[in-house]
Design an enzyme around this catalytic site. Structure first.
Site, PDB file in Angstrom:
ATOM      1  N   HIS A   5      -9.390   1.070   5.179  1.00  0.00           N
ATOM      2  CA  HIS A   5      -8.082   1.244   5.815  1.00  0.00           C
ATOM      3  C   HIS A   5      -8.243   2.166   7.032  1.00  0.00           C
ATOM      4  O   HIS A   5      -9.065   3.081   7.013  1.00  0.00           O
ATOM      5  CB  HIS A   5      -7.085   1.837   4.815  1.00  0.00           C
ATOM      6  CG  HIS A   5      -5.687   1.803   5.326  1.00  0.00           C
ATOM      7  ND1 HIS A   5      -5.205   2.747   6.212  1.00  0.00           N
ATOM      8  CD2 HIS A   5      -4.674   0.914   5.134  1.00  0.00           C
ATOM      9  CE1 HIS A   5      -3.955   2.440   6.529  1.00  0.00           C
ATOM     10  NE2 HIS A   5      -3.608   1.332   5.887  1.00  0.00           N
ATOM     11  N   GLY A  22       2.926   2.455  10.803  1.00  0.00           N
ATOM     12  CA  GLY A  22       3.842   3.579  10.621  1.00  0.00           C
ATOM     13  C   GLY A  22       4.544   4.003  11.905  1.00  0.00           C
ATOM     14  O   GLY A  22       5.131   5.083  11.972  1.00  0.00           O
ATOM     15  N   GLU A  59      -6.650   4.588   8.015  1.00  0.00           N
ATOM     16  CA  GLU A  59      -6.507   6.023   7.697  1.00  0.00           C
ATOM     17  C   GLU A  59      -7.793   6.583   7.088  1.00  0.00           C
ATOM     18  O   GLU A  59      -8.113   7.753   7.272  1.00  0.00           O
ATOM     19  CB  GLU A  59      -5.287   6.228   6.780  1.00  0.00           C
ATOM     20  CG  GLU A  59      -3.997   6.042   7.574  1.00  0.00           C
ATOM     21  CD  GLU A  59      -2.833   5.448   6.801  1.00  0.00           C
ATOM     22  OE1 GLU A  59      -2.859   5.473   5.556  1.00  0.00           O
ATOM     23  OE2 GLU A  59      -1.910   4.938   7.455  1.00  0.00           O
ATOM     24  N   GLU A  82      -4.687  -4.998  10.726  1.00  0.00           N
ATOM     25  CA  GLU A  82      -3.649  -3.984  10.945  1.00  0.00           C
ATOM     26  C   GLU A  82      -3.932  -3.269  12.260  1.00  0.00           C
ATOM     27  O   GLU A  82      -4.784  -2.363  12.299  1.00  0.00           O
ATOM     28  CB  GLU A  82      -3.658  -2.955   9.810  1.00  0.00           C
ATOM     29  CG  GLU A  82      -3.380  -3.535   8.451  1.00  0.00           C
ATOM     30  CD  GLU A  82      -2.869  -2.466   7.481  1.00  0.00           C
ATOM     31  OE1 GLU A  82      -1.750  -2.629   6.995  1.00  0.00           O
ATOM     32  OE2 GLU A  82      -3.568  -1.471   7.247  1.00  0.00           O
ATOM     33  N   LYS A  84       0.020   4.251  -0.174  1.00  0.00           N
ATOM     34  CA  LYS A  84      -0.637   5.426   0.429  1.00  0.00           C
ATOM     35  C   LYS A  84      -0.468   6.624  -0.519  1.00  0.00           C
ATOM     36  O   LYS A  84      -0.414   6.430  -1.729  1.00  0.00           O
ATOM     37  CB  LYS A  84      -0.094   5.677   1.839  1.00  0.00           C
ATOM     38  CG  LYS A  84      -0.159   4.393   2.690  1.00  0.00           C
ATOM     39  CD  LYS A  84       0.080   4.590   4.148  1.00  0.00           C
ATOM     40  CE  LYS A  84      -0.052   3.247   4.860  1.00  0.00           C
ATOM     41  NZ  LYS A  84       0.075   3.346   6.303  1.00  0.00           N
ATOM     42  N   ASN A 116       0.862  -1.190   0.000  1.00  0.00           N
ATOM     43  CA  ASN A 116       0.000   0.000   0.000  1.00  0.00           C
ATOM     44  C   ASN A 116       0.896   1.237   0.000  1.00  0.00           C
ATOM     45  O   ASN A 116       1.497   1.564   1.016  1.00  0.00           O
ATOM     46  CB  ASN A 116      -0.899  -0.039   1.248  1.00  0.00           C
ATOM     47  CG  ASN A 116      -1.703   1.234   1.422  1.00  0.00           C
ATOM     48  OD1 ASN A 116      -1.795   2.056   0.509  1.00  0.00           O
ATOM     49  ND2 ASN A 116      -2.285   1.393   2.604  1.00  0.00           N
ATOM     50  N   SER A 140       4.097  -1.996  10.186  1.00  0.00           N
ATOM     51  CA  SER A 140       5.556  -1.989  10.350  1.00  0.00           C
ATOM     52  C   SER A 140       6.229  -3.297   9.914  1.00  0.00           C
ATOM     53  O   SER A 140       7.191  -3.745  10.534  1.00  0.00           O
ATOM     54  CB  SER A 140       5.925  -1.626  11.790  1.00  0.00           C
ATOM     55  OG  SER A 140       5.460  -0.316  12.105  1.00  0.00           O
TER      56      SER A 140
HETATM   57  P1  13P Z   1       3.423   0.563   7.642  1.00  0.00           P
HETATM   58  O1  13P Z   1       3.931  -0.709   7.003  1.00  0.00           O
HETATM   59  O2  13P Z   1       4.117   1.786   7.101  1.00  0.00           O
HETATM   60  O3  13P Z   1       3.389   0.463   9.122  1.00  0.00           O
HETATM   61  O4  13P Z   1       1.896   0.729   7.144  1.00  0.00           O
HETATM   62  C1  13P Z   1       1.017  -0.325   7.294  1.00  0.00           C
HETATM   63  C2  13P Z   1      -0.220  -0.019   6.525  1.00  0.00           C
HETATM   64  O5  13P Z   1      -1.011   0.817   6.927  1.00  0.00           O
HETATM   65  C3  13P Z   1      -0.454  -0.736   5.267  1.00  0.00           C
HETATM   66  O6  13P Z   1      -1.760  -0.543   4.828  1.00  0.00           O
END
Ligand code: 13P
Length: 261
Positions: A103, A179, A105, A173, A13, A11, A219
């Site tokens: 997601h 992140g 976010e 997740e 983003k 992803n 992560s």
């Molecule tokens: P990170 O791998 O940067 O922690 O992000 C995970 C994520 O949100 C994937 O959709």
């Protein structure tokens, strides 16, 4: 061992314009080719921003790359006066295979609730896209309700009320691990993924639960991926930051190399 094919999903983003996307996908495909990657044992899918999708699709098509293509979101509507929205119909016309739904976010910054996420899941099914339904608990929810309660509730809500379920993927997740560099332990991830599968079995039957891939995300890096995928409950990973680096993401896709260590 299960017969579910591992899914390694990147992803991106809101990162990389279409030119940067082309460069990354080329590098990734070549890195996997050089390493003799066997896509039949681990599918590799990139989820670029909408504006990159056409360029990435052209590249995959022209160079016959075996990479899969995903989108990061879709509208719950099919067409009409919904400024700024992107229809699943347009994605499927671009040969997009997968779409992220819910997601964390989107849940946090765009106030997407379980009802919206159920409707987006339905839109994905209508257009022949495989929704990757993202679920996970915040730190406060972890402390007050434990790890599995929220992801199970979100999974059941997204899958409720459909006439028929198409293929779908669940991505667990934990919000506190996205992140942040804080990673769930492989045991924690496997335990929640197992409980999500049991909840799907209870609600929709063992056959659907058995064929559904459940991923861990948060992560993930080449150095820690093997720990997660050692468990038969975890069928792949959803990777954010580390998917923006072709060598690192290719290392994640080749997790099997580390399994024997
Ligand atoms: P990170 O791998 O940067 O922690 O992000 C995970 C994520 O949100 C994937 O959709």
């Amino acid at each position: 061992m299960t017969n579910r094919v591992a899914l390694i999903a990147g992803n991106w983003k809101m990162n990389l314009d279409h030119q940067q996307a082309i460069a990354l996908v080329q590098k990734l495909a070549w890195s996997l080719k050089d390493a003799g990657h066997d896509y039949s044992t681990a599918e590799v899918v990139v989820f670029p921003p909408f504006t990159d999708i056409r360029s990435v699709q052209n590249l995959i098509d022209a160079d016959k790359f075996e990479l899969g293509l995903g989108a990061q979101d879709l509208s719950k509507f099919d067409n009409g006066a919904y400024t700024g929205e992107v229809s699943g119909a347009f994605l499927s016309k671009l040969a997009v295979d997968y779409v992220l739904v819910g997601h964390s976010e989107r849940r946090t910054y765009h106030n997407e609730d379980d009802v919206t996420i159920q409707a987006k899941t339905a839109a994905a099914f209508r257009h022949g896209l495989v929704p990757v339904i993202c679920v996970g608990e915040t730190l406060e929810e972890l402390e007050s309700q434990g790890a599995a309660a929220v992801p199970i509730r979100q999974t059941i809500a997204a899958l409720a009320g459909h006439e028929a379920l198409g293929d779908f993927v669940i991505a667990y997740e934990p919000v506190w691990a996205i992140g942040t560099g804080k990673v769930a332990t492989p045991e924690e991830a496997a335990s929640v993924c197992g409980k999500i599968r049991a909840a799907i079995a209870e609600e929709h039957g063992a056959e659907i639960a058995d064929k559904t891939r459940i991923l861990y995300g948060g992560s993930v890096k080449a150095a820690n991926v093997a720990g997660f995928l050692r468990s038969p409950e975890v069928d792949g990973v959803l990777v954010g930051g580390a998917s923006l680096d072709a060598d690192e993401f290719s290392g994640i896709a080749r997790f099997q190399k580390h399994l024997a260590l």
